[in-house]
Write a protein that holds these residues in place. Structure first.
Motif, PDB file in Angstrom:
ATOM      1  N   ASN A  26     -37.018  -9.127 -78.972  1.00 27.35           N
ATOM      2  CA  ASN A  26     -36.894 -10.241 -78.030  1.00 27.35           C
ATOM      3  C   ASN A  26     -37.219  -9.841 -76.598  1.00 27.35           C
ATOM      4  N   PHE A  27     -37.177  -8.557 -76.295  1.00 24.61           N
ATOM      5  CA  PHE A  27     -37.479  -8.122 -74.932  1.00 24.61           C
ATOM      6  C   PHE A  27     -38.935  -8.406 -74.551  1.00 24.61           C
ATOM      7  N   GLU A  28     -39.793  -8.563 -75.543  1.00 31.09           N
ATOM      8  CA  GLU A  28     -41.181  -8.914 -75.233  1.00 31.09           C
ATOM      9  C   GLU A  28     -41.240 -10.244 -74.484  1.00 31.09           C
ATOM     10  N   GLN A  29     -40.354 -11.178 -74.828  1.00 31.54           N
ATOM     11  CA  GLN A  29     -40.312 -12.485 -74.165  1.00 31.54           C
ATOM     12  C   GLN A  29     -39.800 -12.393 -72.732  1.00 31.54           C
ATOM     13  N   LEU A  30     -39.100 -11.312 -72.406  1.00 28.22           N
ATOM     14  CA  LEU A  30     -38.510 -11.155 -71.080  1.00 28.22           C
ATOM     15  C   LEU A  30     -39.399 -10.388 -70.115  1.00 28.22           C
ATOM     16  N   MET A  31     -40.425  -9.747 -70.633  1.00 27.92           N
ATOM     17  CA  MET A  31     -41.267  -8.865 -69.819  1.00 27.92           C
ATOM     18  C   MET A  31     -42.082  -9.646 -68.785  1.00 27.92           C
ATOM     19  N   PRO A  32     -42.423  -8.977 -67.678  1.00 31.49           N
ATOM     20  CA  PRO A  32     -43.277  -9.600 -66.653  1.00 31.49           C
ATOM     21  C   PRO A  32     -44.682  -9.863 -67.189  1.00 31.49           C
ATOM     22  N   GLU A  33     -45.414 -10.690 -66.467  1.00 27.41           N
ATOM     23  CA  GLU A  33     -46.792 -11.004 -66.864  1.00 27.41           C
ATOM     24  C   GLU A  33     -47.688  -9.777 -66.859  1.00 27.41           C
ATOM     25  N   SER A  34     -47.312  -8.741 -66.111  1.00 26.53           N
ATOM     26  CA  SER A  34     -48.130  -7.525 -66.015  1.00 26.53           C
ATOM     27  C   SER A  34     -47.962  -6.601 -67.224  1.00 26.53           C
ATOM     28  N   ILE A  35     -47.309  -7.084 -68.279  1.00 31.14           N
ATOM     29  CA  ILE A  35     -47.116  -6.270 -69.484  1.00 31.14           C
ATOM     30  C   ILE A  35     -48.479  -5.991 -70.118  1.00 31.14           C
ATOM     31  N   THR A  42     -38.392   0.648 -83.855  1.00 32.15           N
ATOM     32  CA  THR A  42     -37.339   0.565 -84.871  1.00 32.15           C
ATOM     33  C   THR A  42     -36.476  -0.646 -84.500  1.00 32.15           C
ATOM     34  N   ASP A  43     -35.418  -0.899 -85.249  1.00 37.90           N
ATOM     35  CA  ASP A  43     -34.524  -2.010 -84.920  1.00 37.90           C
ATOM     36  C   ASP A  43     -33.758  -1.779 -83.619  1.00 37.90           C
ATOM     37  N   SER A  44     -33.755  -0.552 -83.125  1.00 38.86           N
ATOM     38  CA  SER A  44     -33.019  -0.270 -81.890  1.00 38.86           C
ATOM     39  C   SER A  44     -33.886   0.347 -80.797  1.00 38.86           C
ATOM     40  N   ARG A  45     -35.206   0.379 -80.998  1.00 37.16           N
ATOM     41  CA  ARG A  45     -36.086   1.081 -80.066  1.00 37.16           C
ATOM     42  C   ARG A  45     -37.407   0.330 -79.907  1.00 37.16           C
ATOM     43  N   PHE A  46     -37.879   0.259 -78.638  1.00 38.06           N
ATOM     44  CA  PHE A  46     -39.191  -0.335 -78.382  1.00 38.06           C
ATOM     45  C   PHE A  46     -39.912   0.400 -77.267  1.00 38.06           C
ATOM     46  N   LEU A  47     -41.211   0.243 -77.245  1.00 40.72           N
ATOM     47  CA  LEU A  47     -42.083   0.864 -76.254  1.00 40.72           C
ATOM     48  C   LEU A  47     -42.717  -0.261 -75.451  1.00 40.72           C
ATOM     49  N   PHE A  48     -42.829  -0.056 -74.141  1.00 44.96           N
ATOM     50  CA  PHE A  48     -43.560  -1.026 -73.335  1.00 44.96           C
ATOM     51  C   PHE A  48     -44.302  -0.310 -72.220  1.00 44.96           C
ATOM     52  N   GLN A  49     -45.323  -0.990 -71.722  1.00 45.63           N
ATOM     53  CA  GLN A  49     -46.096  -0.452 -70.601  1.00 45.63           C
ATOM     54  C   GLN A  49     -46.488  -1.605 -69.700  1.00 45.63           C
ATOM     55  N   LEU A  50     -46.211  -1.440 -68.426  1.00 43.26           N
ATOM     56  CA  LEU A  50     -46.627  -2.404 -67.426  1.00 43.26           C
ATOM     57  C   LEU A  50     -47.884  -1.874 -66.753  1.00 43.26           C
ATOM     58  N   LYS A  51     -48.668  -2.775 -66.215  1.00 40.26           N
ATOM     59  CA  LYS A  51     -49.913  -2.388 -65.553  1.00 40.26           C
ATOM     60  C   LYS A  51     -49.641  -1.346 -64.470  1.00 40.26           C
ATOM     61  N   GLY A  52     -50.383  -0.235 -64.523  1.00 40.75           N
ATOM     62  CA  GLY A  52     -50.263   0.827 -63.536  1.00 40.75           C
ATOM     63  C   GLY A  52     -49.067   1.746 -63.725  1.00 40.75           C
ATOM     64  N   MET A  53     -48.341   1.586 -64.846  1.00 41.48           N
ATOM     65  CA  MET A  53     -47.158   2.409 -65.098  1.00 41.48           C
ATOM     66  C   MET A  53     -47.333   3.151 -66.416  1.00 41.48           C
ATOM     67  N   PRO A  54     -46.594   4.247 -66.610  1.00 40.47           N
ATOM     68  CA  PRO A  54     -46.666   4.953 -67.896  1.00 40.47           C
ATOM     69  C   PRO A  54     -45.917   4.172 -68.979  1.00 40.47           C
ATOM     70  N   GLU A  55     -46.167   4.527 -70.232  1.00 43.17           N
ATOM     71  CA  GLU A  55     -45.421   3.932 -71.343  1.00 43.17           C
ATOM     72  C   GLU A  55     -43.969   4.396 -71.262  1.00 43.17           C
ATOM     73  N   ILE A  56     -43.060   3.472 -71.543  1.00 40.34           N
ATOM     74  CA  ILE A  56     -41.629   3.790 -71.532  1.00 40.34           C
ATOM     75  C   ILE A  56     -41.041   3.353 -72.862  1.00 40.34           C
ATOM     76  N   VAL A  57     -40.244   4.231 -73.459  1.00 38.14           N
ATOM     77  CA  VAL A  57     -39.547   3.900 -74.697  1.00 38.14           C
ATOM     78  C   VAL A  57     -38.079   3.680 -74.366  1.00 38.14           C
TER      79      VAL A  57
END
Length: 130
Positions: A26-35, A42-57
């Motif tokens: 569900n955090f995908e729905q909360l992310m900024p437009e720059s995602i 996993t059920d308890s872990r996700f990875l995301f990256q915003l424009k100009g930033m490194p990937e964060i788990v």
């Protein structure tokens, strides 16, 4: 470094907000437009990256039924937690407030303070719209 958002009102019960935030996808729905990237690992872990930033788990570290969800960095390189505190207002509404707590040196903190404050503000605003 400790950053907070303003408290937002959510037109959902405390339990509904808690259940939404404990499903990492569900955090995908909360992310900024720059995602640029979002991936449930996993059920308890996700990875995301915003424009100009490194990937964060992020992974769910702990939760207290209906009142708190704590996410934390899966890497020790950038040690931080993101806590969502949820309060019941009754009548099917609740409030949510996000707190970011990170352990960074002064130079790093200075560089990332504004981007992180903007990021958690966006998450908070989007929580109010779920």
């Amino acid at each position: 470094m400790n950053l907070e958002t303003t408290t937002v009102t959510v037109e959902k019960t405390q339990q509904e907000v808690f259940e939404f935030l404990t499903k990492v996808e569900n955090f995908e729905q909360l992310m900024p437009e720059s995602i640029q990237k979002f991936e449930k690992l996993t059920d308890s872990r996700f990875l995301f990256q915003l424009k100009g930033m490194p990937e964060i788990v992020l992974e769910q570290k702990e939760s207290t039924a209906y009142s708190s969800v704590i996410l934390g960095a899966a890497s020790d390189k950038l040690p931080f937690t993101l806590t969502a505190d949820i309060t019941d207002l009754g009548n099917g509404t609740s409030t949510a407030k996000l707190t970011f707590d990170g352990q960074f040196n002064a130079m790093m903190a200075m560089m990332i303070k504004n981007p992180i404050q903007n990021f958690i503000n966006t998450l908070s605003e989007n929580i109010s719209k779920i």
